[in-house]
Design a protein around this motif. Structure first.
Motif: not given
Length: 229
Positions: A103-108, A162-167
């Motif tokens: 998931e984006p949050g975990e990847q970030l 940036t893309s992970l932050t936005a998601a």
């Protein structure tokens, strides 16, 4: 077009970064070439690019000056090779925690920790890169096409964050938040104080707590609001 509309998808950003990382992966080299690269990046950062002569680099390596020219035609070529080498190391280090299924949050979370870990584990190389970038050495002394390539490579990583932050944290101005988080990671050595390897888990946890504060704050919205002017 607004900045927020100019955000690529997470999948596209990750794919572009992974492809670029494979292309810049450090290649094997002779012991002497490796010594020259490591020494030059240190001297360029400590003494400045202009002040660091090829003879000075050779002396620091313990070799004769003409030996350098067996590997690099000139100092500009050496600078490009050294910076490319550090960039390739960084990208390869980051790629190890990239997982398109997360998931984006975990990847970030993983990327932030990995970026901070790079600064902690390889302070000489990380510090040299940051110093040369901050002094605009690349822009001043490399060829235009080489500057363009470094700018593109750095943008690819910024696009991922940036893309992970936005998601993961859908709030205004994800570009500002992403840059702030990356700055936090880059400066960890300046605010964490003296550390030992056993401190790394604690420091990385601390980095993520601070990163989340940035990602969930109202700062980015305030920066562009009419009231902030």
């Amino acid at each position: 077009m607004s900045a927020e509309l100019d955000i690529v998808s997470v999948d596209e950003a990750l794919l572009r970064f992974l492809v670029a990382a494979r292309k810049t992966e450090p290649s094997s080299s002779s012991t002497t070439r490796r010594l020259i690269l490591d020494t030059s990046i240190r001297l360029f950062a400590e003494e400045g690019y202009v002040a660091s002569s090829m003879r000075m680099i050779a002396n620091a390596c313990g070799i004769r000056a003409p030996s350098i020219y067996e590997h690099f035609a000139n100092k500009r070529e050496l600078l490009f090779a050294a910076m490319t080498d550090v960039l390739g190391d960084f990208q390869a280090f980051i790629v190890e925690v990239v997982d398109a299924d997360l998931e984006p949050g975990e990847q970030l979370h993983r990327l932030v920790g990995r970026h901070a870990a790079w600064q902690l584990r390889f302070p000489a190389r990380a510090g040299a890169w940051d110093s040369l970038a901050a002094s605009h050495t690349v822009e001043r002394h490399l060829l235009p096409e080489e500057v363009t390539e470094f700018t593109r490579q750095r943008r690819l990583y910024l696009d991922v964050v940036t893309s992970l932050t936005a998601a993961a944290f859908p709030s205004p101005q994800p570009h500002i938040r992403a840059r702030a988080v990356l700055s936090l990671c880059d400066q960890i050595m300046s605010w964490s104080g003296p550390s030992v390897p056993s401190d790394e888990p604690r420091l990385l946890d601390h980095v993520w707590v601070l990163a989340r504060a940035i990602l969930t704050s109202a700062l980015a919205a305030d920066v562009t609001s009419p009231r902030a002017k």
